[in-house]
Design an enzyme around this catalytic site. Structure first.
Site, PDB file in Angstrom:
ATOM      1  N   GLY A   1       0.821  -1.205   0.000  1.00 43.86           N
ATOM      2  CA  GLY A   1       0.000   0.000   0.000  1.00 43.86           C
ATOM      3  C   GLY A   1       0.850   1.248   0.000  1.00 43.86           C
ATOM      4  O   GLY A   1       1.712   1.409   0.859  1.00 43.86           O
TER       5      GLY A   1
ATOM      6  N   LEU B   1      -4.336  14.119  -2.823  1.00 43.16           N
ATOM      7  CA  LEU B   1      -3.229  15.065  -2.698  1.00 43.16           C
ATOM      8  C   LEU B   1      -3.201  15.788  -1.358  1.00 43.16           C
ATOM      9  O   LEU B   1      -2.173  16.311  -0.970  1.00 43.16           O
ATOM     10  CB  LEU B   1      -3.276  16.093  -3.836  1.00 43.16           C
ATOM     11  CG  LEU B   1      -3.220  15.496  -5.249  1.00 43.16           C
ATOM     12  CD1 LEU B   1      -3.330  16.589  -6.289  1.00 43.16           C
ATOM     13  CD2 LEU B   1      -1.928  14.721  -5.472  1.00 43.16           C
TER      14      LEU B   1
ATOM     15  N   ASN C   1      -8.439  -2.165   2.751  1.00 41.52           N
ATOM     16  CA  ASN C   1      -9.592  -3.074   2.772  1.00 41.52           C
ATOM     17  C   ASN C   1      -9.271  -4.387   3.471  1.00 41.52           C
ATOM     18  O   ASN C   1      -8.143  -4.860   3.500  1.00 41.52           O
ATOM     19  CB  ASN C   1     -10.129  -3.309   1.365  1.00 41.52           C
ATOM     20  CG  ASN C   1      -9.147  -4.067   0.514  1.00 41.52           C
ATOM     21  OD1 ASN C   1      -9.119  -5.284   0.541  1.00 41.52           O
ATOM     22  ND2 ASN C   1      -8.301  -3.353  -0.202  1.00 41.52           N
TER      23      ASN C   1
ATOM     24  N   CYS D   1      -2.717 -13.421  15.370  1.00 43.28           N
ATOM     25  CA  CYS D   1      -2.627 -13.050  13.961  1.00 43.28           C
ATOM     26  C   CYS D   1      -3.729 -12.041  13.678  1.00 43.28           C
ATOM     27  O   CYS D   1      -4.593 -11.803  14.524  1.00 43.28           O
ATOM     28  CB  CYS D   1      -2.729 -14.264  13.045  1.00 43.28           C
ATOM     29  SG  CYS D   1      -4.398 -14.816  12.676  1.00 43.28           S
TER      30      CYS D   1
ATOM     31  N   CYS E   1      -7.214 -13.347  14.291  1.00 42.63           N
ATOM     32  CA  CYS E   1      -7.589 -13.966  15.565  1.00 42.63           C
ATOM     33  C   CYS E   1      -8.799 -13.271  16.179  1.00 42.63           C
ATOM     34  O   CYS E   1      -9.504 -13.833  16.988  1.00 42.63           O
ATOM     35  CB  CYS E   1      -6.433 -13.873  16.554  1.00 42.63           C
ATOM     36  SG  CYS E   1      -5.230 -15.186  16.354  1.00 42.63           S
TER      37      CYS E   1
ATOM     38  N   CYS F   1     -35.702  -6.675   0.133  1.00 44.02           N
ATOM     39  CA  CYS F   1     -36.990  -5.978   0.109  1.00 44.02           C
ATOM     40  C   CYS F   1     -36.905  -4.583   0.727  1.00 44.02           C
ATOM     41  O   CYS F   1     -37.642  -3.686   0.347  1.00 44.02           O
ATOM     42  CB  CYS F   1     -38.074  -6.818   0.772  1.00 44.02           C
ATOM     43  SG  CYS F   1     -37.689  -7.219   2.466  1.00 44.02           S
TER      44      CYS F   1
END
Lengths: 760, 411
Positions: free
Chosen positions: A122, A155, A216, A256, A259, A271
């Site tokens: 990232g 930016l 994400n 981890c 976990c 609906c």
């Protein structure tokens, strides 16, 4: 040695502990008041400096093993003779973390840092800050993976990027920018998805530490599994607004990433979206997922837009045609027809079903002729102001209508004008894309269309309207982000990374950036947690799936469980020794045909039938992650609460939402929306651009989190064992409502353990 | 008439007939006013007597009181009940360009705060790594202008921790630190005006600081900091004053929003009176400052050889303050003296917190730090310390304490 608290950490045998207790009992009653041995359960948890209650100056705390104890003594309160004895003990057994003895800044030259090979996943908000701080701190071999390109809204905080870089690869531009002030280090950029098969376990094995700055849940899980498989330590991070978190995950030593339960993105019952919306979010989902997709997306995709009205009229033939533009039809006419159909005719159809509206406010059908005159329609917009056709993302209906401020609330008429104008511009300037468009928060015209459509629907259902700015936040799942939090989090990541490289296990910390001062702190460190023994990722505990084996197809299982819940990218499904499904490049045609035939079969009629009691093995070869699932047949599922038609147990527990939990008005443009309760450091995820549908999160983020009150939690008795603690945790998880959802991956497990520590 | 510290700067927008720049038309119904307030502040607020009352507006008037608190909130609608509605606000709307660029952060602190940010002027002295981080943060946040001052030339230390300085000698030679940083900062955000002021900090007159809303001072002797702090205090306008220092793995921020202690008071509080749990860094930093003052050192110029002298000074100070020697741990002082250069991750953290504080002060959102912030890598805590003399004889005690420090230093 006169410091308040003295920490002694050394192995004690049980007989010696008993002796200490006896010594303790020999003290006078008066002395015992301030030298109290606090019995502790032999649990898996560590002592923690700031959690010690002041009223217990003498604590015996077990650490990792039964025979390893820590003594904490408030020296100021001890009698002098005893104090001297303790100084002596301190001399013999003192253990001070390495980092306390040496200045940190000199570490820049240390071989542990210079020689380290680091992977950054990232290059967004956290990534830019992290790359800069790593380079300054003396790291010389850095790899970056990021699949994104630069956008204007980046930016304001991703300072390595400039206006001229918009549209270029984040990883590449970030690399070049940092090389300008550190020309002699090696930075390798990968403009690719971290889930690509080239980033396999072998790729990960070459690194000493992996640093995550992702946006994400899916990618985070993927990297977590690769790090576990490659046995590389992972430093995970996330921010939202002024909140941030950094944690260390080392296989076998700490928990981890998976976990702790991470609530998955909210899905809405069909609906609610199609016929009974009660919140603005529902209108947004309708406009984005149904109307926008129907008009501009793939025509072959299933779409529920007309499901309910079909039920009542049965004229499926008519609805088939409605969204199709006729050969010689003008865009204006087409627009009016769509408008009248979805906001007028469909509402009238829904109204005809009296049963639905018994306990609800009836919606009001809206026809285009009521809100916008033919005359106004004629002069609607001047296309030359709408932006050039060269850059499709800059085409704007707002501009052509002269609406300037995206924070203004538009009236119903304005919304209708934007609706028609956006439709016209789509057909006029971007006709080629129609049929293949998907909603994108950076596509101005798409945001305008969705805002207008959602507002018209909201008006019809008596739901308050929202500005484009707010609607964009909800529809695009936009996470609040500022540069300062990212900078702080990046600094904390580097500090943890250095500890990992020095193998300074005892000083690993999970750190929270807080918005409100808590216990005098704005940055709060917490001890990392022990691995969760029932974690299906790092402990291989089997899961249980409740499913109707006679109705659900293998495809449902693959889409809703394997991909959506287990985040697997290239799964392989086995029942005993027989392969049911597999994804890969090297499959022959017969196998592909076989697997696609399997996908359409219900579970109980597969070649090797899957019924109650069957154990399925699901494996991801790229992630080197295997998961066993026990199948349990269940006949009925509640459509409202279990829209998937199946329930996975033992996985991330997503608690059921209380009915009236998020009626609070959405404060899109107000004060910071992250009002996490003060005792509870919220954990953030994401910087920008969350891919999944998760609108509820923003809607609900304005309200205070209801955390369990610490007073309600009683101290576990000493006999309590780990299993009980786990059970208690799960129970607590159910109680906490999941406001922040995908945005805030609040570690419920952590908080619970944290609370207990504080109490102690 | 409420007073809200710096962030309560009164701004007015009017609905009455004497309005020059109405935000909403005078004919607005109360529900439109309510919606406007909701947009600007997140919720409609009426300030009334000593209470803040949250109300819900409907077309027929104020319909019901949702709740009230005696807290003073930053954003106000002052209602002369029933007859006239006066709202406070200033300035124009954000441009489209600004809205696009600042989209993500407007979602954090609101458009109103963003407008205030873009009108603020900031003065910064001492361009080390931490200050460079801070400048990056506020330039990105979109303040109106940043004025830099630092006439020193580039050193190895600056190259090590300041990412605003390009490492090529042909670029940096002949330029001051402030000039180099200015060049880099300009690129971060074309909407922010970044400039360099060349002058001797101590000789600057009071009126110089009048131009600014925020003054940040770093890497200069404590006496200079106190001098500037006093100059800022004397101004009729409220100027937020900050100092920041980073040494090795530790950092310190001092905040004066002119509603609390002067720097002079805050740095000379008698040690014995402070809480036992006060961060040790507070005392350690005072020892280091005294040492620098006594030996005429420039801030941060230290070597291992200074350790014994610093420890000796500490003992004297502890004795003079009548506190035990262990009040300031030796290991901490050793660390601060040996590793006097900045550690980049700590620069990022302290620069981030300082940026956040300045944004809070300008925008009036959030609770500002009162009045010290400390971070140490070793325990990983970012702690806020409220240093003030609580006792009634505080003033005399603190001047006595200041005298004690001076005496010890002179000896």
């Amino acid at each position: 040695f006169h410091s308040c608290l003295l920490f002694l950490s050394f192995p004690f045998s049980l007989p010696r502990i008993r002796k200490l207790v006896l010594v303790h009992q020999r003290f006078s009653l008066e002395d015992r008041l301030f030298i109290s041995l606090v019995p502790c359960s032999i649990l898996q948890y560590h002592s923690h400096s700031f959690t010690f209650p002041l009223f217990a100056p003498f604590l015996l705390l077990p650490t990792t093993t039964i025979f390893h104890w820590q003594i904490v003594i408030d020296l100021q309160l001890l009698p002098r003779s005893f104090r001297l004895a303790l100084y002596f003990a301190y001399f013999i057994c003192r253990s001070i973390p390495v980092s306390a003895l040496f200045p940190m800044a000199s570490l820049q030259q240390s071989p542990a840092i210079k020689g380290a090979k680091v992977l950054m996943v990232g290059a967004g908000g956290i990534g830019c800050e992290l790359l800069k701080t790593l380079a300054l701190s003396g790291f010389e071999d850095i790899h970056i993976i990021d699949m994104d390109t630069i956008e204007v809204s980046n930016l304001n905080r991703q300072f390595l990027f400039r206006q001229k870089h918009v549209g270029q690869s984040k990883a590449k531009v970030a690399r070049d920018a940092v090389l300008r002030f550190r020309p002699h280090i090696s930075i390798t950029s990968h403009h690719a998805n971290v889930k690509d098969s080239s980033f396999n376990v072998d790729f990960f094995k070459q690194f000493n530490v992996v640093l995550n700055g992702l946006d994400n849940l899916d990618a985070r899980r993927h990297v977590n599994r690769l790090c576990l498989a490659a046995e590389v330590p992972l430093v995970e991070s996330g921010t939202t607004g002024f909140l941030g978190q950094v944690s260390v995950h080392v296989k076998g030593r700490t928990d981890c990433y998976e976990c702790n339960p991470k609530p998955s993105p909210k899905t809405y019952p069909v609906c609610t979206i199609t016929s009974t919306p009660s919140k603005f979010v529902h209108c947004i989902v309708w406009a984005k997922e149904l109307l926008f997709a129907k008009l501009f997306g793939d025509k072959n995709q299933d779409n529920d837009l007309n499901v309910r009205s079909n039920d009542s009229t049965g004229s499926s033939e008519q609805t088939e045609d409605v969204f199709e533009r006729k050969a010689d039809e003008s865009v204006e006419h087409y627009g009016r027809r769509i408008y009248d159909h979805v906001f007028g005719y469909n509402i009238e159809q829904a109204l005809s079903n009296e049963e639905t509206w018994k306990n609800r406010n009836k919606p009001r059908p809206i026809y285009s002729s009521d809100v916008i005159s033919a005359e106004l329609m004629q002069q609607n917009g001047s296309s030359n102001k709408a932006g050039s056709a060269d850059d499709p993302l800059s085409v704007s209906a707002m501009a052509s209508l002269g609406l300037k401020n995206p924070q203004d609330l538009w009236s119903l008429t304005d919304n209708s004008r934007v609706f028609f104008e956006a439709l016209k511009l789509f057909f006029g300037k971007r006709e080629k894309e129609i049929g293949s468009l998907g909603f994108d928060k950076d596509d101005q015209l798409a945001v305008e269309f969705v805002t207008a459509a959602a507002n018209i629907r909201a008006a019809s259902f008596g739901i308050p309207l929202h500005s484009l700015f707010e609607a964009k936040g909800i529809a695009g799942n936009i996470v609040h982000a500022v540069a300062t939090t990212n900078a702080i989090v990046a600094g904390l990541i580097v500090i943890e990374a250095i500890k990992v490289l020095q193998k300074d296990f005892d000083s690993y910390r999970m750190s929270y950036c807080l918005e409100h001062v808590t216990q005098k702190m704005l940055i709060m460190p917490v001890q990392p947690f022990e691995p969760n023994k029932s974690c299906c990722v790092c402990s291989e505990t089997p899961l249980t799936l409740e499913i109707n084996t006679n109705h659900s197809k293998l495809r449902d299982f693959v889409e809703k469980i394997v991909k959506a819940k287990l985040s697997m990218t290239s799964p392989l499904i086995m029942h005993g020794s027989s392969l049911l499904y597999e994804v890969g490049d090297d499959l022959d045609e017969a196998m592909i045909a076989n697997y696609s035939a399997n996908l359409e079969k219900v579970l109980s009629s597969l070649p090797s039938p899957v019924t109650s009691g069957t154990m399925l093995t699901v494996e991801d070869l790229l992630q080197e992650f295997t998961c066993n699932i026990n199948i349990k047949h269940r006949e009925e599922f509640d459509e409202e609460n279990e829209p998937d038609g199946m329930v996975l147990l033992g996985w991330t527990q997503v608690p059921t939402k209380p009915k009236d939990d998020d009626d609070k008005p959405h404060t899109g443009n107000g004060v910071s929306t992250s009002k996490t309760s003060e005792t509870e450091p919220a954990v953030a995820q994401a910087d920008a651009g969350v891919v999944k549908i998760n609108v509820e999160a923003i809607d609900a983020s304005g309200k205070k989190r209801k955390g369990p009150d610490s007073k309600d939690i009683s101290l576990d008795p000493p006999s309590n064992v780990a299993d009980e603690a786990t059970a208690a945790n799960h129970k607590k998880v159910q109680q906490i409502d999941e406001d922040e959802e995908d945005l805030v991956v609040l570690d419920q497990w952590d908080i619970d353990t944290n609370k207990k520590q504080k109490l102690r | 008439k409420p007073s809200f510290g710096l962030y309560g700067t009164r701004k007015t927008f009017l609905f009455s007939s004497d309005s020059s720049k109405p935000i909403l038309p005078c004919s607005s119904t109360l529900s439109e006013v309510g919606a406007g307030l909701q947009r600007e502040f997140g919720f409609p607020v009426v300030w009334f007597g000593r209470c803040v009352i949250q109300v819900q507006f409907t077309d027929s008037g104020i319909s019901r009181v949702l709740g009230f608190s005696s807290l003073l909130l930053n954003c106000l609608l002052i209602v002369n009940l029933v007859t006239r509605v006066r709202l406070e606000m200033e300035g124009e709307q954000l441009t489209e360009q600004e809205t696009a660029l600042y989209d993500r952060q407007i979602r954090v602190w609101g458009a109103d705060a963003q407008r205030r940010l873009s009108k603020s002027h900031i003065f910064v002295y001492g361009m080390k790594g931490t200050v460079a981080e801070f400048c990056k943060n506020i330039v990105l946040a979109g303040v109106g202008s940043v004025t830099l001052m630092d006439d020193r030339a580039v050193t190895n230390e600056a190259l090590a921790s300041n990412f605003l300085i390009p490492p090529e000698e042909k670029v940096y030679s002949g330029k001051t630190l402030a000039e180099l940083c200015c060049d880099s900062l300009k690129e971060f955000n074309p909407m922010v005006h970044v400039s360099v002021e060349k002058a001797e900090l101590v000789t600057l007159g009071q009126q110089f600081f009048e131009k600014f809303d925020v003054v940040v001072i770093s890497s200069c002797p404590p006496a200079t900091k106190i001098l500037i702090n006093e100059k800022c205090r004397k101004l009729s306008k409220r100027v937020a004053f900050y100092t920041v220092e980073c040494r090795d793995s530790c950092g310190e921020i001092f905040v004066d929003l002119q509603n609390y202690k002067y720097m002079k008071e805050a740095t000379s509080a008698p040690w014995g009176r402070l809480q036992r749990r006060t961060s040790k860094l507070y005392f350690a930093m005072r020892v280091i400052e005294s040492f620098e003052e006594a030996n005429g050192r420039n801030p941060g110029v230290f070597s291992v050889e200074d350790v014994p002298a610093v420890l000796q000074l500490k003992r004297k100070l502890c004795e003079a303050q009548s506190v035990s020697e262990s009040f300031v741990p030796d290991t901490l002082l050793e660390r601060l003296v040996i590793g006097s250069i900045e550690f980049p991750p700590v620069c990022a953290i302290i620069g981030g917190i300082l940026g956040q504080e300045v944004i809070k002060a300008i925008s009036g959102k959030g609770d500002p730090v009162k009045n010290f912030f400390y971070f140490d890598v070793v325990d990983g805590k970012g702690v806020i310390e409220d240093i003030s003399s609580r006792a009634p004889e505080a003033d005399s005690a603190s001047s006595k304490s200041a005298n004690i420090i001076t005496q010890v230093v002179l000896e």
